[in-house]
Design a protein around this motif. Structure first.
Motif, mmCIF file in Angstrom:
data_model
loop_
_atom_site.group_PDB
_atom_site.id
_atom_site.type_symbol
_atom_site.label_atom_id
_atom_site.label_comp_id
_atom_site.label_asym_id
_atom_site.label_seq_id
_atom_site.Cartn_x
_atom_site.Cartn_y
_atom_site.Cartn_z
ATOM 1 N N ASN A 103 22.936 -5.894 4.372
ATOM 2 C CA ASN A 103 23.380 -4.510 4.187
ATOM 3 C C ASN A 103 22.235 -3.573 3.800
ATOM 4 O OD1 ASN A 103 26.107 -5.299 4.637
ATOM 5 N ND2 ASN A 103 26.234 -5.971 2.505
ATOM 6 N N VAL A 104 21.071 -3.798 4.416
ATOM 7 C CA VAL A 104 19.915 -2.958 4.109
ATOM 8 C C VAL A 104 20.182 -1.510 4.479
ATOM 9 C CG1 VAL A 104 17.471 -2.566 4.596
ATOM 10 C CG2 VAL A 104 18.332 -4.896 4.379
ATOM 11 N N ASP A 105 20.878 -1.306 5.621
ATOM 12 C CA ASP A 105 21.092 0.062 6.080
ATOM 13 C C ASP A 105 21.870 0.904 5.082
ATOM 14 O OD1 ASP A 105 23.287 -1.494 6.466
ATOM 15 O OD2 ASP A 105 23.754 -0.773 8.482
ATOM 16 N N SER A 106 22.740 0.273 4.289
ATOM 17 C CA SER A 106 23.524 1.025 3.304
ATOM 18 C C SER A 106 22.734 1.352 2.052
ATOM 19 C CB SER A 106 24.777 0.228 2.923
ATOM 20 O OG SER A 106 24.435 -0.972 2.247
ATOM 21 N N ARG A 107 21.551 0.725 1.888
ATOM 22 C CA ARG A 107 20.742 0.933 0.690
ATOM 23 C C ARG A 107 19.481 1.751 0.941
ATOM 24 N NH1 ARG A 107 20.034 -4.999 -1.539
ATOM 25 N NH2 ARG A 107 20.474 -5.605 0.609
ATOM 26 N N VAL A 108 19.261 2.152 2.186
ATOM 27 C CA VAL A 108 18.083 2.953 2.500
ATOM 28 C C VAL A 108 18.234 4.349 1.911
ATOM 29 C CG1 VAL A 108 16.822 4.058 4.382
ATOM 30 C CG2 VAL A 108 17.529 1.683 4.605
ATOM 31 N N ARG A 109 17.158 4.889 1.351
ATOM 32 C CA ARG A 109 17.202 6.223 0.729
ATOM 33 C C ARG A 109 15.839 6.880 0.901
ATOM 34 N NH1 ARG A 109 16.308 4.584 -5.585
ATOM 35 N NH2 ARG A 109 15.057 2.724 -5.174
ATOM 36 N N GLN A 110 15.786 8.167 0.605
ATOM 37 C CA GLN A 110 14.537 8.916 0.650
ATOM 38 C C GLN A 110 14.107 9.260 -0.771
ATOM 39 O OE1 GLN A 110 15.753 12.050 3.596
ATOM 40 N NE2 GLN A 110 13.852 11.424 4.590
ATOM 41 N N ILE A 111 12.804 9.331 -0.972
ATOM 42 C CA ILE A 111 12.282 9.650 -2.299
ATOM 43 C C ILE A 111 12.788 11.010 -2.766
ATOM 44 C CG2 ILE A 111 10.171 10.194 -3.589
ATOM 45 C CD1 ILE A 111 8.756 8.007 -2.068
#
Length: 234
Positions: A103-111
């Motif tokens: 579930n990496v896609d659900s945890r991706v974020r921007q600084i």
């Protein structure tokens, strides 16, 4: 390898064919064969990470170990350290903690979306500067590396990118783009100076093309996470 974007599948097949062809047109030596295997495994892992479905772990570990051997033979010592960092930050977590890669896609974020983005960028810049100074100082003073600056710079960019990838920041891809450009330069110079064959140069060109997929393909969560969450992918 399920769930990749169509562009990624096409790039994978094209890349593997190019790596194989580049190897076959040159002298077939044991070093050429292991370099080809490292390139194929590493390229496959990189595309998988782009699609937030990491194949790193065993694949990444094997390719990184081969890269370390090739970099040592070419006297690109900072690149050796870079591969070791990849093992620690990107491969071992997958092997020891299977849930780390789910579930990496659900945890991706921007600084910029964090509570203290400027603080994170300042810490990132400080980390970058310290690593660059340490690597360049080590290579220029304690090794026989013929390319200490470009080697240290490429490795520093990659190490910083690996750290941001581990923290799930999509901003990591700016560093992957930079690292790709400098690695193409590094291994191009190395090949011209007779320190390596052209396979790694071609492989890093392919890595660079994969980075552009992350930037422009709306099916990739690293830069288009909102589309992925809303189910807007064609």
């Amino acid at each position: 390898m399920k769930g990749w974007t169509r562009q990624s599948y096409i790039l994978l097949l094209l890349g593997l064919a190019i790596i194989l062809g580049t190897t076959l047109v040159g002298p077939i030596t044991p070093l050429a064969i292991v370099t080809m295997l490292a390139g194929m495994l590493g390229f496959t892992c990189t595309i998988s990470i782009t699609n937030t479905k990491p194949l790193n772990g065993v694949f990444g570990l094997v390719s990184a170990l081969i890269y370390i051997f090739v970099a040592y033979a070419a006297k690109n010592y900072a690149d050796m350290l870079l591969q070791a960092v990849y093992i620690v930050l990107l491969d071992i977590p997958v092997l020891l903690m299977p849930g780390w890669a789910k579930n990496v896609d659900s945890r991706v974020r921007q600084i910029k979306d964090t509570e203290h983005p400027y603080r994170i960028w300042m810490l990132t810049a400080l980390f970058f500067g310290l690593v660059l100074i340490a690597l360049y100082g080590f290579e220029s003073n304690f090794t026989d590396s013929p390319r200490p600056l470009i080697d240290a710079l490429a490795a520093t960019i990659g190490i910083t990118g690996a750290l941001l990838t581990t923290l799930r920041f999509s901003d990591t891809y700016y560093f992957w783009l930079g690292q790709g450009l400098f690695s193409v330069t590094l291994w191009g110079i190395t090949a011209l100076q007779g320190g390596a064959n052209w396979v790694l140069f071609i492989t890093y060109l392919l890595y660079l093309s994969n980075d552009f997929i992350a930037l422009f393909d709306k099916g990739v969560a690293w830069f288009h996470n909102d589309n992925v969450k809303k189910g807007m992918i064609d």
